[in-house]
Motif scaffolding. Structure first.
Motif, PDB file in Angstrom:
ATOM      1  N   GLU A 270     -18.231   3.668 -58.735  1.00 19.06           N
ATOM      2  CA  GLU A 270     -18.588   2.476 -59.495  1.00 19.06           C
ATOM      3  C   GLU A 270     -17.438   2.083 -60.429  1.00 19.06           C
ATOM      4  OE1 GLU A 270     -21.386   0.576 -59.497  1.00 19.06           O
ATOM      5  OE2 GLU A 270     -20.824  -0.602 -61.245  1.00 19.06           O
ATOM      6  N   TYR A 271     -16.792   3.096 -61.022  1.00 15.96           N
ATOM      7  CA  TYR A 271     -15.678   2.795 -61.919  1.00 15.96           C
ATOM      8  C   TYR A 271     -14.419   2.400 -61.154  1.00 15.96           C
ATOM      9  CZ  TYR A 271     -17.985   4.262 -66.148  1.00 15.96           C
ATOM     10  OH  TYR A 271     -18.826   4.319 -67.211  1.00 15.96           O
ATOM     11  N   ALA A 272     -14.178   3.082 -60.077  1.00 18.38           N
ATOM     12  CA  ALA A 272     -12.878   2.914 -59.417  1.00 18.38           C
ATOM     13  C   ALA A 272     -12.891   1.790 -58.382  1.00 18.38           C
ATOM     14  CB  ALA A 272     -12.467   4.220 -58.752  1.00 18.38           C
ATOM     15  N   GLY A 274     -15.675  -0.384 -57.864  1.00 16.25           N
ATOM     16  CA  GLY A 274     -16.520  -1.511 -58.179  1.00 16.25           C
ATOM     17  C   GLY A 274     -17.861  -1.506 -57.484  1.00 16.25           C
ATOM     18  N   TYR A 276     -21.095   1.459 -56.386  1.00 15.40           N
ATOM     19  CA  TYR A 276     -21.369   2.898 -56.416  1.00 15.40           C
ATOM     20  C   TYR A 276     -21.579   3.495 -55.035  1.00 15.40           C
ATOM     21  CZ  TYR A 276     -26.400   1.668 -56.374  1.00 15.40           C
ATOM     22  OH  TYR A 276     -27.638   1.195 -56.057  1.00 15.40           O
TER      23      TYR A 276
ATOM     24  N   LYS B 220     -21.130  -9.015 -54.488  1.00 13.42           N
ATOM     25  CA  LYS B 220     -19.811  -8.426 -54.645  1.00 13.42           C
ATOM     26  C   LYS B 220     -18.834  -9.467 -54.130  1.00 13.42           C
ATOM     27  CE  LYS B 220     -18.134  -4.571 -52.208  1.00 13.42           C
ATOM     28  NZ  LYS B 220     -18.233  -3.144 -51.913  1.00 13.42           N
ATOM     29  N   PRO B 303     -12.974  -0.531 -65.675  1.00  7.59           N
ATOM     30  CA  PRO B 303     -13.385  -1.905 -65.409  1.00  7.59           C
ATOM     31  C   PRO B 303     -13.838  -2.616 -66.678  1.00  7.59           C
ATOM     32  CG  PRO B 303     -15.131  -0.407 -64.784  1.00  7.59           C
ATOM     33  CD  PRO B 303     -13.986   0.447 -65.243  1.00  7.59           C
ATOM     34  N   SER B 310     -19.599  -6.552 -63.520  1.00  6.28           N
ATOM     35  CA  SER B 310     -18.425  -5.683 -63.655  1.00  6.28           C
ATOM     36  C   SER B 310     -17.233  -6.325 -62.982  1.00  6.28           C
ATOM     37  CB  SER B 310     -18.697  -4.328 -63.008  1.00  6.28           C
ATOM     38  OG  SER B 310     -19.914  -3.808 -63.481  1.00  6.28           O
ATOM     39  N   PHE B 312     -13.371  -5.534 -61.719  1.00  3.76           N
ATOM     40  CA  PHE B 312     -12.511  -4.403 -61.380  1.00  3.76           C
ATOM     41  C   PHE B 312     -11.165  -4.873 -60.887  1.00  3.76           C
ATOM     42  CE2 PHE B 312     -16.845  -3.415 -60.550  1.00  3.76           C
ATOM     43  CZ  PHE B 312     -17.029  -2.175 -61.106  1.00  3.76           C
ATOM     44  N   GLN B 465     -12.179  -7.609 -58.207  1.00  5.33           N
ATOM     45  CA  GLN B 465     -13.506  -7.607 -57.606  1.00  5.33           C
ATOM     46  C   GLN B 465     -14.535  -7.798 -58.698  1.00  5.33           C
ATOM     47  OE1 GLN B 465     -14.616  -4.693 -54.525  1.00  5.33           O
ATOM     48  NE2 GLN B 465     -16.268  -4.227 -55.943  1.00  5.33           N
ATOM     49  N   SER B 467     -18.575  -7.707 -59.384  1.00  5.81           N
ATOM     50  CA  SER B 467     -19.809  -7.299 -58.720  1.00  5.81           C
ATOM     51  C   SER B 467     -20.927  -7.138 -59.721  1.00  5.81           C
ATOM     52  CB  SER B 467     -19.601  -6.001 -57.949  1.00  5.81           C
ATOM     53  OG  SER B 467     -19.369  -4.954 -58.832  1.00  5.81           O
ATOM     54  N   SER B 469     -24.594  -5.081 -59.523  1.00  4.16           N
ATOM     55  CA  SER B 469     -25.576  -4.341 -58.733  1.00  4.16           C
ATOM     56  C   SER B 469     -26.744  -3.966 -59.614  1.00  4.16           C
ATOM     57  CB  SER B 469     -24.952  -3.123 -58.065  1.00  4.16           C
ATOM     58  OG  SER B 469     -23.902  -2.610 -58.842  1.00  4.16           O
ATOM     59  N   LYS B 472     -28.833  -0.179 -60.510  1.00  2.00           N
ATOM     60  CA  LYS B 472     -28.016   1.032 -60.388  1.00  2.00           C
ATOM     61  C   LYS B 472     -28.445   2.090 -61.392  1.00  2.00           C
ATOM     62  CE  LYS B 472     -24.172  -0.742 -63.120  1.00  2.00           C
ATOM     63  NZ  LYS B 472     -22.894  -1.424 -63.022  1.00  2.00           N
TER      64      LYS B 472
END
Lengths: 342, 556
Positions: A270-272, A274, A276, B220, B303, B310, B312, B465, B467, B469, B472
């Motif tokens: 999710e961090y890297a 974008g 999960y 996304k 991010p 989010s 990224f 990117q 996104s 979600s 989550k």
């Protein structure tokens, strides 16, 4: 020391660790070669069932040298002495093997730590395929030694050291990479958490799989009645006890695997990346491994599946784990977002 | 789906089905619809079916890791389809390019979920009943249990029983004294095992709900933004956009940002030379158009999170800036053109289109090489990913770009149907191989007086990117609860223990019978019973094994 010196030191430490593991393997091999013609001490056969009831594992192989071997059925005191001497020799080789394994494991740890210090800046020593394998084999070695006393695993020494020797050799010959900094995608503390968890779980699964192989062999011999009263197989714990040790290893590994593959991995993704969950081949196969080990745990709790069928499922799980570790990187290398693991 | 560790198959315990023989049920033809339904339900919720479904799930996941997937890498799917024209229609029909959204994959996991619900619900009821009921009655023959002990004490039976009760309670057993069983107590512990089991299976459902929410309502999108330019969150801005099935474009968060600066450093020495060491982008963003601007350092693993959306940084590359003049000397195109990196050396491929050029439209296709290198064997290549000696190596085309008929066209390729290259016989201007080689600041004139192209400079672009979600957190909470449940169900040992005291008629001593039962597999039951014996004896006495009745082997 400078990073370059640490890196060179690490290479040496890993090489020495491999050599020591080879010696440990040879010692264990000698242990089991000498036991080949040695009849089972009467005490071991009798004590076995009660001990199964009393504890998780059964002692085997490690016959207490202090207690005289009961060779009563031969009725020949001279024969008894000879057998006792041979038992002592077996015991000595077993202990040598174990000591060497401990030494090898220490060198292995040293190699791993200095590998981390060998790149500038210092980092966790699992940033590429060579290092994963180094860390993974260390996990197996450590797992075996930690559980050794609790579950009486010394009979497994020959398999574990053999496994370590082969995998470390492959690692150094085919996968070696010079120490260096990480690619940006790995700049995260999740690298430490995610990979460490995966390594620990894989270690438990590997030792568990080795135990299950022994279980299947012994179980087959027991059921066919072809079990000879001497030799390696006879001195293994009872099939039932082997199966239980394997189950405990898997039960230990499974929640950790769940954490590595389904918690730490997705959080980091999710961090890297974008998202999960990306259905990346590595993720897919980690999930497949998870599903199959889940099936194993269910099968083991089901009448009619416990034992052989469940064990085969667990071995299939281990095969998917190995495929994920090796196959994905080589066959799907460019297609996987985990490809920096190459 | 059933549990991990305790005897499964609820139906056999849950009443109703307990009288059923384990043999396969009679042929369905002999059953009424209700019975048929019940039979089908039992089959579906049986452990064997759950196991088969688990295997099917694992198996169904495999093709998605082998065959390129549309939602992961659409470009690769097209490549694959071009390479396998015969297989493509078959695969397409089977949904193999979108395995995880296909009907058959959904069928497997939905069946699995139904099976799981069918297993968990009756067990919840059963567990609830077990929690409220007392521990089971004391068996008549304690000596027949897997572990049992007999020993004599000099104390009064009631005193011994009171101490046994206290000991068991201290060891967290639930203790009851069934009046119909005489001077005896019954104790049970380890209720958390089944609770963990149910928690685990319920959380699988929770995770699925969270995951589905993300798939249905999330989105996304990817966008390439040249450094210095901005982005505002609307559908038209995206280069690629992958919405969930129930996604509503009005849900797009009104975030906007400008990419101010981009830094990248590459290793300049050592065995991993050329590997990026770090890259990050400074951006200025506004959560909504009226809000004051904020700054954020966008990095991999770092991010920007704003209003549940989010942002990224997932890639970067070069955009050479060129000026194209046509045959009349007018500027036909000026600006950066995004070139896509082909490998880790950042050799990048791209095209430049000048539809406004006259008398003929002009197009260029070729490579951007951040650090130029050339060998006869390899042709032009990039020696290093950083821009040390940037060179454009382009093939010019003239004719019709095909942009006028309204068909959408990729900005990364030329439609060469109506385009021609120049003859290479004009070495003065094009060089011997039809290629133009340009360094920054250079201009090359095209043959036939068609115009010229100038390489003005290099900009960088970043791939961003965006996104969203939803769900989550639900999924994460679900997995964590699942692990907790898993650990409880794997490591808690449900146990029963019984103590009965009898006054010996002859000696007047008190005979104590103690027995234990482990309801899971494994575990050191003998050790536990030894410890109980030691404590019931008063804590000081040794756990005497000499009086231990030889127990039948512990069931495993």
């Amino acid at each position: 020391m400078s990073p370059a010196q640490f890196a060179a030191f690490s290479d040496n430490a890993v090489m020495f660790a491999s050599v020591v593991y080879v010696l440990a393997f040879l010692a264990h091999l000698a242990e089991w070669v000498f036991v080949r013609t040695l009849p089972l001490p009467a005490q071991a056969t009798v004590a076995s069932p009660a001990l199964v009831g009393a504890g998780g594992g059964t002692r085997a192989g490690a016959v207490d040298p202090a207690s005289p071997v009961d060779a009563g059925d031969t009725g020949d005191p001279g024969e008894g002495d000879r057998l006792e001497a041979r038992e002592l020799r077996v015991e000595r080789f077993g202990r040598i093997g174990l000591s060497l394994t401990i030494l090898g494991c220490l060198l292995h740890a040293l190699g791993l730590v200095t590998r981390g210090l060998g790149s500038d800046p210092a980092r966790v020593p699992w940033g590429n395929m060579y290092e994963f394998t180094l860390a993974g084999t260390f996990g197996v070695s450590l797992m075996y030694l930690v559980l050794l006393k609790r579950y009486q695993l010394r009979w497994m020494g020959v398999l574990v050291t053999g496994f370590l020797v082969v995998v470390l050799m492959v690692d150094q010959l085919l996968l070696y990479q010079d120490a260096g900094p990480l690619v940006p995608a790995l700049h995260s503390y999740w690298l430490a958490i995610h990979v460490l968890a995966a390594v620990i779980a894989s270690g438990a699964f590997a030792v568990g799989a080795l135990t299950l192989v022994l279980f299947l062999v012994k179980n087959r011999a027991e059921q066919r009645g072809t079990l000879r009263p001497r030799g390696y197989l006879a001195r293994l714990p009872e099939a039932v006890a082997l199966e239980r040790v394997a189950y405990r290893l898997h039960a230990f590994g499974f929640p950790i695997w769940t954490f590595a593959a389904l918690v730490a991995g997705p959080i980091w993704a999710e961090y890297a990346w974008g998202s999960y969950w990306n259905w990346d081949p590595k993720e897919v196969w980690a999930f497949i491994t998870w599903v199959i080990y889940a099936a194993y745990l269910h099968a083991r709790a089901t009448a009619g599946w416990r034992g052989k069928a469940a064990s085969v499922i667990a071995l299939v799980g281990f095969a998917t784990l190995l495929f994920n570790f090796v196959g994905i990187n080589y066959f799907f290398g460019a297609g996987s977002m985990h490809s920096y693991a190459h | 789906m059933s549990d991990v560790g305790t005897p499964p198959r609820v139906e056999t315990e849950a009443g109703g089905a307990s009288s059923q023989p384990p043999a396969p049920p009679p042929a369905p033809s002999a059953l009424s619809p209700v019975e048929l339904g019940r039979w089908a339900w039992r089959q579906l919720t049986s452990m064997r079916t759950a196991l088969v479904l688990l295997f099917l799930l694992a198996l169904a996941a495999v093709p998605g890791s082998v065959i390129p997937q549309r939602n992961i890498d659409a470009a690769k799917v097209i490549d694959w389809q071009q390479a396998h024209p015969a297989l493509t229609p078959v695969y397409d029909k089977l949904g193999l390019f979108d395995v995880y959204g296909s009907v058959w994959f959904a069928a497997v996991y939905i069946l699995l979920m139904v099976s799981l619900v069918g297993c968990v619900v009756p067990r919840l009821r059963l567990y609830w009943r077990a929690l409220r009921s007392r521990p089971p009655r004391v068996p008549r023959h304690l000596g027949r249990l897997p572990q049992s002990r007999r020993f004599e004490l000099d104390e009064d039976p009631e005193a011994v029983l009171a101490r046994a009760t206290a000991v068991l309670r201290r060891r967290r057993y639930r203790v009851s004294r069934p009046p119909e069983d005489g001077p005896a107590v019954s104790a049970e512990k380890g209720y958390l095992r089944e609770a963990g089991n149910l928690l685990f299976h319920t959380s699988v459902l929770v995770v699925l709900v969270g995951f589905a929410a993300g798939q249905l309502f999330g989105y996304k999108g990817g966008v390439i933004t040249i450094v210095g330019q901005g982005f505002s969150n609307s559908l038209s801005q995206y280069d690629d956009f992958d919405p969930g099935t129930l996604f509503n474009p009005d849900d797009l968060s009104p975030v906007s940002f400008t990419v101010d600066r981009f830094h990248v450093t590459f290793l300049t020495s050592g065995p991993e030379m050329g590997q990026p060491e770090s890259f990050d982008a400074d951006i200025t963003y506004r959560p909504n158009p009226g809000a004051p601007p904020h700054r954020h350092d966008l990095r991999v693993n770092h991010p920007l999170q704003v209003n549940g959306t989010s942002v990224f940084l997932i890639g970067h590359g070069y955009a050479p800036v060129v000026t194209v003049r046509d045959g009349h000397g007018r500027v036909a195109y000026r600006g950066p053109a995004v070139f896509l990196p082909q490998d880790s050396s950042f050799k990048s491929f791209g095209v430049i289109k000048a539809p406004d050029a006259s008398p003929q439209q002009l197009g260029f296709e070729g490579l951007f090489l951040p650090t130029y290198g050339f060998t006869m064997a390899r042709g032009p290549f990039s020696q290093f990913p950083d821009e040390l000696d940037p060179v454009l190596s382009l093939v010019p085309y003239h004719g019709n770009l095909g942009l006028d008929d309204g068909r959408p066209q990729s900005v990364y390729s030329l439609d060469k149907a109506h385009l021609r290259t120049y003859k290479s016989s004009d070495p003065a201007e094009l060089g011997p191989v039809k290629r133009i080689k340009l360094s920054v600041g250079q201009t090359v004139r095209l043959p036939q007086g068609d115009g010229s192209i100038r390489f003005d400079g290099v900009k960088r672009w970043v791939k961003i990117q965006v996104s969203h979600s939803p769900g989550k957190d639900i999924a994460l909470g679900g997995v964590l609860a699942g692990i907790l449940g898993l650990m409880l169900s794997l490591f808690v040992r449900p146990r029963r223990a019984w103590v009965r005291v009898t006054r010996e008629d002859g000696s007047g001593r008190t005979l104590v019978e103690l027995a234990g039962l482990d309801r899971s597999s494994g575990g050191d039951l003998a050790g536990e019973v030894d410890e109980l014996e030691r404590l019931v004896r008063g804590g000081s006495g040794q756990a005497g094994r000499q009086q231990t009745s030889e127990a039948p082997k512990e069931s495993t």
